[in-house]
Design an enzyme around this catalytic site. Structure first.
Site, short mmCIF file in Angstrom:
data_model
loop_
_atom_site.label_atom_id
_atom_site.label_comp_id
_atom_site.label_asym_id
_atom_site.label_seq_id
_atom_site.Cartn_x
_atom_site.Cartn_y
_atom_site.Cartn_z
N SER A 53 0.80 -1.23 0.00
CA SER A 53 0.00 0.00 0.00
C SER A 53 0.83 1.28 0.00
CB SER A 53 -0.95 0.01 1.20
OG SER A 53 -0.24 0.13 2.42
N LYS A 119 0.81 4.61 6.70
CA LYS A 119 0.27 5.46 5.64
C LYS A 119 0.93 6.84 5.73
CE LYS A 119 -2.95 2.29 4.75
NZ LYS A 119 -2.80 1.36 3.60
#
Length: 259
Positions: A53, A119
């Protein structure tokens, strides 16, 4: 009076020397483990990247170092506890045996726990984050982000900033986060319609600041990937929010992100 070990009357044997060396080695090892534990607890910690990701800023199986003494900022890559069952079916790091878990706990080996995510912070409390302007760019407080330096790219083609439109104001003590591989990241965009465990939709989309372990400051392994992680220059152009952060999230629009 008995003679001391190592004197002419009682010369030190090879066994005595080996025993002494092993004791000194044990002291060094225990001391190193204690130092590693203190560093992990108060200063920093290592983690293992299990999914794509954040490619190619962070790749699968990268070992990353996270600071615990530096507060994170907009643009930082951060590690945080799963805020509201975000992980779902995402790939998980392989679990270690008892010895490996013990060394993880001490801080010698990187953390492979299945309760953490990584993230990039796009919006801080009070920020108005929107996708997208007429050039397809995400804006923060009206300032478009130039994300070319970190968005995922393959075969000369770069991912779009987002295929899912959204328009939100980040609530107090929360963050809006996104992966750098936008097509393979179940990030804040994907949880705007979730039912939050602590107050209802759409708070699940926003990560509590208290759940953040800290900002990633380096890739430490594999060695050919070792490098410092810096905040991209584009975030320096983002102005402060005009108004104080609201107590609850403000969602002006979304388009059922991530199905």
């Amino acid at each position: 009076m008995s003679a001391k070990r190592g004197t002419e009357d009682n010369p030190e044997t090879v066994g005595d020397k080996i025993g002494s060396l092993l004791k000194e080695l044990l002291i060094v090892v225990v001391g190193a483990l204690i130092i590693a534990f203190l560093i992990r607890t108060f200063l920093g910690q290592m983690f293992l990247i299990p999914s794509g990701s954040m490619e190619h800023t962070l790749n699968v199986n990268d070992r990353i170092a996270v600071q615990k003494v530096t507060h994170f900022k907009r643009g930082d890559v951060v590690v945080f506890k799963d805020p509201d069952n975000w992980l779902g079916d995402e790939p998980q790091a392989p679990q270690r045996g008892p010895l490996g878990k013990a060394l993880e706990f001490i801080g010698v080996l990187p953390n492979t726990s299945n309760e953490y995510l990584v993230k990039r912070v796009i919006g801080m409390p009070g920020d108005h984050v929107k996708c997208c302007d007429n050039q397809g760019r995400i804006t923060v407080n009206g300032q478009p982000l130039n994300e070319q330096s970190y968005l995922y790219s393959s075969d000369g083609r770069q991912s779009k900033p987002s295929d899912q439109p959204f328009d939100v104001i980040v609530p107090r003590d929360r963050l809006w986060v996104m992966g750098d591989h936008r097509d393979d990241s179940a990030d804040s965009r994907c949880h705007l319609t979730d039912q939050s465990v602590d107050g209802g939709s759409p708070m699940s989309a926003f990560v509590p600041e208290d759940d953040v372990v800290g900002p990633v400051f380096a890739i430490v392994a594999p060695f050919d990937r070792a490098r410092w992680i810096h905040i991209p220059d584009t975030f320096a152009q983002v102005p402060a929010p005009k108004d104080p952060a609201p107590a609850q999230a403000v969602v002006n629009s979304h388009n059922d992100p991530c199905g």
